[in-house]
Design a protein around this motif. Structure first.
Motif, short mmCIF file in Angstrom:
data_model
loop_
_atom_site.label_atom_id
_atom_site.label_comp_id
_atom_site.label_asym_id
_atom_site.label_seq_id
_atom_site.Cartn_x
_atom_site.Cartn_y
_atom_site.Cartn_z
N ILE A 82 1.82 -1.29 18.18
CA ILE A 82 1.23 -0.17 17.44
C ILE A 82 1.32 1.05 18.36
CG2 ILE A 82 -1.09 -1.01 18.10
CD1 ILE A 82 -2.12 0.45 15.53
N VAL B 163 3.81 -0.66 12.21
CA VAL B 163 2.92 -1.43 13.09
C VAL B 163 3.28 -2.91 12.94
CG1 VAL B 163 0.53 -2.04 13.59
CG2 VAL B 163 1.10 0.28 12.80
N TRP C 125 -5.97 -1.36 4.48
CA TRP C 125 -4.76 -1.22 5.27
C TRP C 125 -3.57 -0.95 4.36
CZ3 TRP C 125 -2.60 -6.53 7.40
CH2 TRP C 125 -2.53 -7.47 6.37
N TYR D 74 -5.56 -0.76 14.94
CA TYR D 74 -5.21 -0.17 13.65
C TYR D 74 -6.47 0.27 12.90
CZ TYR D 74 -3.11 0.24 8.97
OH TYR D 74 -2.70 0.71 7.74
N VAL E 131 1.37 -1.96 8.39
CA VAL E 131 1.64 -3.23 9.06
C VAL E 131 2.89 -3.86 8.45
CG1 VAL E 131 0.78 -5.55 9.52
CG2 VAL E 131 -0.78 -3.59 9.67
N PRO F 290 1.01 4.94 8.74
CA PRO F 290 0.91 3.70 9.52
C PRO F 290 0.72 2.47 8.63
CG PRO F 290 -0.26 5.43 10.66
CD PRO F 290 0.18 6.01 9.33
#
Length: 336
Positions: free
Chosen positions: A62, A148, A118, A329, A134, A132
């Motif tokens: 990250i 990420v 998220w 995160y 994942v 951002p």
């Protein structure tokens, strides 16, 4: 070409059914059991003997250190090889995408409050998100800080082998078995070397538009280990076989990586961890012949590859790094 039961038993790959069975059994453990342990685990992290190394890995996965906001609007976009999800981690369900990704993310997200939000993009990702997010894989070009990385699709990507055949006793050839996946790199390779005497190569699975003569039966991992060289060619994103090839006594041969995963392919050094060839493969036969004639240098690369692989085999440390990545995160997004 469907996989026969005999091939599945002999393939050398982990058993997906048993893995999923373990995943379903793990769902019986209340998430509260993990959440109540999280802060204590994170507080103890700086006392870990490898903390500087752990911190470096976390910051690699990250990269951003800037605060950001996760949208309050839920989103689910479906594409052929990936989905894009924005929402609560507790609302991400198994039916949204492949089961393997559900269990892999759940191993980490269950440590955090279900209300945390998220951006999550599981699958073969070959772009950089606008915010951002994942992901399993990210590009190695340009500003990729919005990608990420989390350790996802572990069963397929993070498997290693115990190879008992010394490099010098293997065939003086390279092997490739894989799907085309509309890969320019794989197509170019097969066009050039399908009939070459130094190569045993072929396409497996369904014919996705390649010449019929390219289609071949699958070979087990054990059969791959008979060869001095194993091609690790990128498909949709990374070469999924690279991890187990680098744990073997064969040389991984590939073009320079354009994507990376939790394996940190972007930190690999050509000629030290693997054999790098040009994108047009013009130097490939020459490179193979060189290491056939200089086995001591090939063995040096294999030793360095084994050293690189070992850093991913400490399960407790890998789990801690995963938790610290997601913790960072959520902190940067103002939720932790």
């Amino acid at each position: 070409m469907g996989d026969s039961i005999i091939y599945k038993l002999k393939s050398g790959k982990p058993n997906k059914f048993l893995n999923f069975l373990s995943g379903f059994a793990g769902l019986a453990i209340p998430d509260a059991f993990f959440r109540q342990r999280l802060q204590g685990l994170l507080a103890q992290a700086p006392k870990h003997p490898d903390y500087d190394y752990i911190r470096k890995r976390v910051d690699y996965y990250i990269k951003t250190n800037q605060p950001f906001h996760v949208s309050d609007t839920n989103r689910l976009t479906r594409e052929r090889s990936w989905i894009y999800y924005t929402g609560r981690i507790g609302d991400y369900t198994r039916k949204m995408f492949h089961t393997a990704y559900f269990f892999d993310q759940h191993d980490v997200t269950r440590w955090f409050p279900k209300c945390f939000r998220w951006n999550f993009c599981p699958g073969d990702v070959y772009f950089t998100p606008d915010t951002p997010t994942v992901v399993k894989s990210r590009l190695l070009t340009g500003d990729n800080s919005n990608s990420v990385i989390l350790k996802l699709d572990k069963l397929r990507h993070f498997m290693f082998v115990r190879d008992t055949i010394p490099f010098r006793q293997k065939k003086d050839m390279a092997i490739f078995r894989g799907k085309i996946r509309q890969s320019r790199v794989r197509t170019k390779f097969l066009e050039m070397f399908f009939h070459h005497p130094m190569f045993d190569c072929g396409v497996v699975g369904r014919n996705e538009g390649c010449p019929d003569e390219w289609m071949r039966e699958k070979k087990t991992i054990r059969e791959h280990l008979d060869y001095k060289f194993i091609m690790a060619l990128e498909g949709n994103d990374v070469a999924s076989n690279l991890k187990w090839v680098m744990s073997s006594n064969s040389l991984a041969v590939m073009t320079r990586p354009t994507c990376e995963t939790w394996f940190m392919e972007g930190t690999l050094v050509a000629g030290y961890h693997y054999v790098e060839v040009k994108e047009d493969f013009s130097d490939l036969p020459e490179k193979l012949q060189y290491y056939i004639e200089h086995p001591e240098q090939a063995e040096d690369i294999i030793r360095h590859a084994h050293e690189y692989v070992r850093q991913f085999q400490d399960k407790e440390r890998e789990n801690l790094i995963s938790l610290m990545v997601l913790d960072k995160y959520f902190r940067l997004s103002g939720q932790q």
